[in-house]
Structures are given as structure tokens and as C-alpha cells.
Design a protein around this motif. Structure first.
Motif, PDB file in Angstrom:
ATOM      1  N   GLN A 149       0.824  -1.200   0.000  1.00  7.47           N
ATOM      2  CA  GLN A 149       0.000   0.000   0.000  1.00  7.47           C
ATOM      3  C   GLN A 149       0.864   1.259   0.000  1.00  7.47           C
ATOM      4  O   GLN A 149       0.562   2.240  -0.699  1.00  7.47           O
ATOM      5  N   LEU A 150       1.948   1.245   0.759  1.00  6.33           N
ATOM      6  CA  LEU A 150       2.861   2.392   0.799  1.00  6.33           C
ATOM      7  C   LEU A 150       3.525   2.610  -0.555  1.00  6.33           C
ATOM      8  O   LEU A 150       3.677   3.751  -1.014  1.00  6.33           O
ATOM      9  N   THR A 151       3.901   1.515  -1.206  1.00  7.05           N
ATOM     10  CA  THR A 151       4.490   1.607  -2.549  1.00  7.05           C
ATOM     11  C   THR A 151       3.520   2.236  -3.532  1.00  7.05           C
ATOM     12  O   THR A 151       3.889   3.117  -4.317  1.00  7.05           O
ATOM     13  N   LYS A 152       2.267   1.803  -3.486  1.00  5.47           N
ATOM     14  CA  LYS A 152       1.244   2.361  -4.392  1.00  5.47           C
ATOM     15  C   LYS A 152       1.033   3.844  -4.126  1.00  5.47           C
ATOM     16  O   LYS A 152       0.842   4.634  -5.067  1.00  5.47           O
ATOM     17  N   ARG A 153       1.067   4.239  -2.873  1.00  3.73           N
ATOM     18  CA  ARG A 153       0.886   5.656  -2.540  1.00  3.73           C
ATOM     19  C   ARG A 153       2.033   6.502  -3.084  1.00  3.73           C
ATOM     20  O   ARG A 153       1.808   7.610  -3.587  1.00  3.73           O
ATOM     21  N   PHE A 154       3.241   5.994  -2.990  1.00  6.70           N
ATOM     22  CA  PHE A 154       4.388   6.738  -3.522  1.00  6.70           C
ATOM     23  C   PHE A 154       4.290   6.877  -5.044  1.00  6.70           C
ATOM     24  O   PHE A 154       4.588   7.934  -5.598  1.00  6.70           O
ATOM     25  N   LEU A 155       3.864   5.798  -5.717  1.00 10.36           N
ATOM     26  CA  LEU A 155       3.698   5.870  -7.171  1.00 10.36           C
ATOM     27  C   LEU A 155       2.534   6.792  -7.542  1.00 10.36           C
ATOM     28  O   LEU A 155       2.610   7.542  -8.519  1.00 10.36           O
ATOM     29  N   GLN A 156       1.480   6.757  -6.757  1.00  8.11           N
ATOM     30  CA  GLN A 156       0.334   7.644  -6.968  1.00  8.11           C
ATOM     31  C   GLN A 156       0.765   9.104  -6.810  1.00  8.11           C
ATOM     32  O   GLN A 156       0.364   9.977  -7.585  1.00  8.11           O
TER      33      GLN A 156
END
Length: 570
Positions: free
Chosen positions: A315-322
């Protein structure tokens, strides 16, 4: 019985190839009822094996008929209940002669045989041109009337071409509709073919026809469920993957009613929804360099020595990419991104990883303990694994040569692959299914000959020891693979400690740069968090009071936690 055996085979293959498989959202899989499960396709034949081995119910995958006709792959596919689908590109044949001219309506060939090789509604694939060209009328062997999406892109001059036939998929769709009516689970990769891009390919409409068609024809309440296969150097042996099963959802009745009146409109709406849902369970980035930078940024943001659950980490990875997509034009964000890439370049130049820089601290007595312990563990692992290295060298060489050959072939025949790495793991596994058993038999025969030639044991025990060797060899190789993981881990620790003392000044400067970058990233997260995540402060994965790095260092850190960058191989 065949399915259960094939599922067991899938588990063995995936857990041998991958060092770490983490599964998220397995409880989201419905226990019964029709499901159309769909995922991204970045690792060819490994993708369905990975999903099947982690499914809590039986699943039948839509598979390319071309693959189902191949030995081994076809056998496994049929055992798993695969539903073959003929892809037009797999049936395309090289056309005679060349394409000489295009005037906006007609294609003119030279030494071509359009009347023999083409049919109306077939497509012409011209070398170097991506536009689809549909045959409307065949006038002669050298002249056909065509229709294309963008005639401005069709510029020909002595081009080679292929004829791609129109394929009737009605029988396949009917088979899928009936399976969904019976409450079965159908798996599909809507991108069409495997690839090694960091973003999704345009999705094919077939999945929408399957879902909407079954709902309309049999009034079946079909559930759609996305599954994300998030690989970290997935083409490499003993790499990592996170499998995320998304939340299933039903197609609303309004869309089913629209499908009866306007199929194109209904398919377009559903395809957009499917794409958004698939993006929500996968890691998407514009390029590998951006993905690498974002992953480093995420690692720097985390408090030192913090271990997150697979769900929180993904989830943290997706937020950074977002955040990257939303703030990519912001100068402050771009500046930090540039600094992260520079930091990454320095890491590679020094041959270290971010987690190693984070742990750098000069403590001579403790460092000697750590180096001594890790040298001992490295030698111990090497001692146990060395015989296996000797026996598996021929196997490894053959697998690598075969996989590289297939990678080049796949890359040459594809317009969407970057380097063809998506086929490497699959062909290594397929080749090993043949090569490994043969090698076991050869080594067993050699062992028997060795026992008899040198009279190692009494003749009555020779056959008994040979059988024991035959049974123990696969077990030893499995243990050797685990031992090799430990050898690499401890050798890396020794390497990083020694390099620190050899290049102490450079490492200290790098650590200072890391700390400065860490502060900048955390400041950016606090500044722009609300723009990226709704109610950011209430939904923080890492609380503010956790962002203080610990002052003390553990005495002898034997259980070194490998951070995300180590798993990426950065």
C-alpha cells in the motif's frame, strides 16, 4: 485428480523458483458462485501457476491455443482445465512478395498472391507499421481494397507483410458462458499476451464479452475479481513476488441492459472499470528508472529497521507511485526525484545497497564480531552447498542458454516487450522439467558405477545405496538452494562491512546524503500527503512519532532484515 496433481506441481514450481511469496487478500476469494478472475501478465506461464497455487477454489484459465498445443505446457494446461482460445496473431502467415504501394484505398503488391492467401475480413500486418489494415475486397493477386484506422501512418515501400486471418471466437465464448452459468471460476489475462513493461498494456474486450454475455444470456450474477502479481525481478531465480487478490464486484444491471442495446458502449464502460480495478492491485510506473527511484524513496521514508506487513508495504508503494503521477510536474518533487536517482547511481558505483548504508556505523570490536560470524556462516553454507554447485553447473548452463535463446526469439516477435524478460522464468522452469529428471538419472547411474568400480560397499548393499541416492538427491538439492540463500545473505554482510572500512570517507558522505534525502522525503510526504491520500493524517501507514530513527544499534544483528531494495536487487 489431475487438477489436484497439477496444483501441487504449481506449488512446488513457484515455491522453488521464488524465495519469498507473500499473498494478500486471499480471504476475498468467494467460496462459490461464478467468478471471472483477471490479472496482469508479466511472467508468461509462471503467472497462472502462481495464481492457481494460491487459490482456495478450482480455477480454469483461458489459454492461448498455440501454448496448449505445445508439449509439457499443453499437458499441464489440460490437467488444469485450461480453455483454449485461438489468437489471430498466432495464425498469421508470411505473405508472398512485397507491398509496393498504398493510395489511401488500395494496397498494391508485387509477386503477391492475394487471391490465394487472403480472404475478406482478414488483416494485413505490414512490417514496420502498427496500424491494423482490414481487407474489404480482393480484386486480383496484386491489388486489394482495404480499410485502416489511421491511413496517414501507412507509408509503404517494398515492405514485407503477413496475412492475419479473422478468427470466429463464438464457440469459445459459449464455453465460458456455460462455465460461468455452472458457477465455475474462470481466469483470464486481459492484456492478451505477457510483457515486461512497468505499466499495463491496453486491455482486450474479450473479458467484457465473457462477463456481459453470460449475464445477459443466462441471467448469471458474475463477479469480477482482480489479482495483482507484483514481481521484484521476477525473471530471476529466488526472487520475490507479492500476490494481491482484490475485492470482487458484480456488474450492475444497468450496464447489462445497455449491452443488449449498445454493445460497444457497455464494453467500453466495463473495460475502463476493469482497468482501474487492476491498477488498484498492481504497481504501475512509467519506466524502470522511475520505479527504482520511487522504491528507494519509499525505503528512505520508512523508519530505520522497521518491518511492515506485506499489505502495508504494498500500500505504501502504491501511494508513492500515486504521488509521483499526481505531483510529477511539481518542481520540488522533481528535484527530490533527481537527488534520489543520483543517490541510486552512487549506491551502484560503490556496490552497496541502501539498507547497508543505513546500518553503517564504525564499531571496530563489534564489527569484527559481525564479520567473523558472517564469514563462519558463509563457509558453513558453502561447505554444505558446494557439492550441489558442482552437480548443478551443467544444468544451470543449459537452462540459461535455453532461456536466453527463447528470450531473444520472443523479443524479435513482439512489439510490446522491452527486453523479453517476461519469458525467461517460464522457459527455465519448462526446460528444468526435462533436464532435471534426466540429470538425476545420469547422476544415479554414475553413483552406481562408482560404487561397483571401486568396491565402496559390499555388492549386496550397492543397489540399496543407489536407491537411497536416487531418493536423497532431490532432497539435497532443495536444501542446497536454501543454503545458497543463506550463503548470499551472509557474504553480502561481509562484503558491506569490509567495503565500509576500505572506503570509509565515501560511505560517510553517502550516509549524510541519505539522511538529508530522508528528511526531504518525509517533509514532502507531510506537505503533499492530503493531495494524494484523502484524510491522510487519519490514514497514515507510518505515524509521525515513528519517523524518529533509533539511536541505539543492536549488539550482533544476526537476523538482518532485508529491505525492499535488497529484494529489488538495487
Amino acid at each position: 485428480m489431475a487438477y489436484e496433481f497439477a496444483k501441487l506441481f504449481s506449488k512446488v514450481v513457484t515455491h522453488t523458483f521464488f524465495r519469498d511469496i507473500q499473498v494478500i487478500g486471499q480471504e476475498n476469494i468467494p467460496k462459490d458462485g461464478p467468478i471471472l478472475l483477471y490479472g496482469n501478465h508479466n511472467n508468461q506461464f509462471i503467472d497462472p501457476l502462481l495464481i492457481i497455487s494460491n487459490m482456495t477454489r478450482k480455477i480454469n484459465f483461458i489459454a492461448a491455443a498455440k501454448s496448449m498445443r505445445k508439449p509439457i505446457i499443453g499437458n499441464i494446461g489440460r490437467a488444469l482445465g485450461g480453455i483454449p482460445v485461438e489468437r489471430p496473431q498466432d495464425l498469421a502467415k508470411v505473405g508472398s512478395g512485397i507491398i509496393k504501394k498504398y493510395d489511401g484505398t488500395y494496397l498494391f503488391g508485387e509477386n503477391s498472391q492475394f487471391t490465394k492467401q487472403c480472404q475478406i475480413h482478414d488483416s494485413i500486418l505490414i512490417q514496420g507499421i502498427d496500424t491494423i489494415i482490414l481487407i474489404v475486397e480482393i480484386l486480383s493477386d496484386t491489388k486489394i481494397k482495404v480499410q485502416c484506422e489511421d491511413s496517414s501512418q501507412v507509408r509503404v515501400k517494398d515492405n514485407k507483410y503477413k496475412v492475419q486471418p479473422k478468427v470466429d471466437q463464438s464457440q469459445m465464448f459459449e464455453q465460458v458462458w456455460l462455465a460461468l452459468k455452472q458457477g465455475k471460476c474462470i481466469g483470464i489475462f486481459p492484456e492478451g499476451g505477457s510483457h515486461d513493461n512497468t505499466t499495463l498494456l491496453p486491455l482486450k474486450p474479450g473479458i467484457c464479452i465473457m462477463a456481459l454475455g453470460a449475464s445477459q444470456k443466462y441471467q448469471t450474477k458474475v463477479k469480477l475479481q482482480p489479482v495483482g502479481l507484483n514481481y521484484f525481478k521476477g525473471h530471476k531465480f529466488r526472487s520475490k513476488v507479492i500476490v494481491e487478490f482484490g475485492v470482487p464486484y458484480e456488474i450492475n444491471q444497468q450496464l447489462i441492459d445497455t449491452y443488449a442495446i449498445n454493445k460497444r458502449q457497455a464494453i467500453s464502460k466495463l473495460l475502463l472499470e476493469i482497468e482501474q480495478q487492476l491498477k488498484s492491485v498492481t504497481i504501475q510506473a512509467p519506466s524502470y528508472s522511475h520505479l527504482s527511484a520511487v522504491m528507494i524513496g519509499r525505503s528512505l521514508y520508512l523508519p530505520d529497521r522497521t518491518r511492515l506487513s506485506p499489505q502495508d508495504l504494498l500500500q505504501l508503494t502504491k501511494r508513492f507511485l500515486q504521488a509521483f503521477y499526481k505531483l510529477k510536474d511539481h518542481p520540488e518533487v522533481n528535484q527530490v526525484l533527481t537527488e534520489i536517482k543520483l543517490y541510486n547511481y552512487k549506491l551502484k558505483a560503490l556496490g552497496v545497497r541502501d539498507w547497508e548504508v543505513m546500518r553503517m556505523q564504525k564499531r571496530i570490536y563489534l564489527d569484527l564480531q559481525i564479520i567473523g560470524f558472517n564469514i563462519f556462516m558463509t563457509l558453513l553454507c558453502l561447505f554444505f552447498a558446494f557439492p550441489g554447485y558442482i552437480m548443478t553447473i551443467p544444468i544451470t548452463i543449459m537452462l540459461n542458454m535455453y532461456a536466453e535463446k527463447e528470450r531473444k526469439t520472443a523479443l524479435a516477435g513482439s512489439k510490446v516487450k522491452i527486453s523479453g524478460k517476461d519469458v525467461v522464468a517460464s522457459f527455465k522452469v519448462l526446460a528444468s522439467i526435462i533436464i532435471v529428471p534426466i540429470s538425476v538419472i545420469i547422476y544415479t547411474i554414475l553413483f552406481y558405477l562408482w560404487l561397483t568400480a571401486y568396491n565402496i560397499v559390499d555388492e549386496e548393499y550397492t543397489f540399496r545405496y543407489t536407491i537411497i541416492f536416487l531418493l536423497m538427491w532431490p532432497i539435497y538439492i532443495t536444501a542446497m538452494i536454501r543454503s545458497n540463500d543463506g550463503l548470499i545473505r551472509h557474504a553480502r554482510k561481509v562484503n558491506s562491512q569490509i567495503l565500509f572500512y576500505l572506503y570509509e570517507n565515501k560511505y560517510r558522505k553517502l550516509k549524510i546524503q541519505r539522511e538529508e534525502l530522508q528528511n526531504k522525503i518525509r517533509k514532502l510526504v507531510d506537505t503533499f500527503g492530503e493531495e494524494v491520500v484523502q484524510d491522510f493524517n487519519q490514514n497514515r501507514i507510518i505515524q509521525k512519532n515513528q519517523l524518529q530513527s533509533p539511536k541505539s544499534v543492536a549488539e550482533l544483528d544476526i537476523q538482518n532484515v532485508f529491505e525492499s531494495l535488497l529484494e529489488l536487487g538495487i
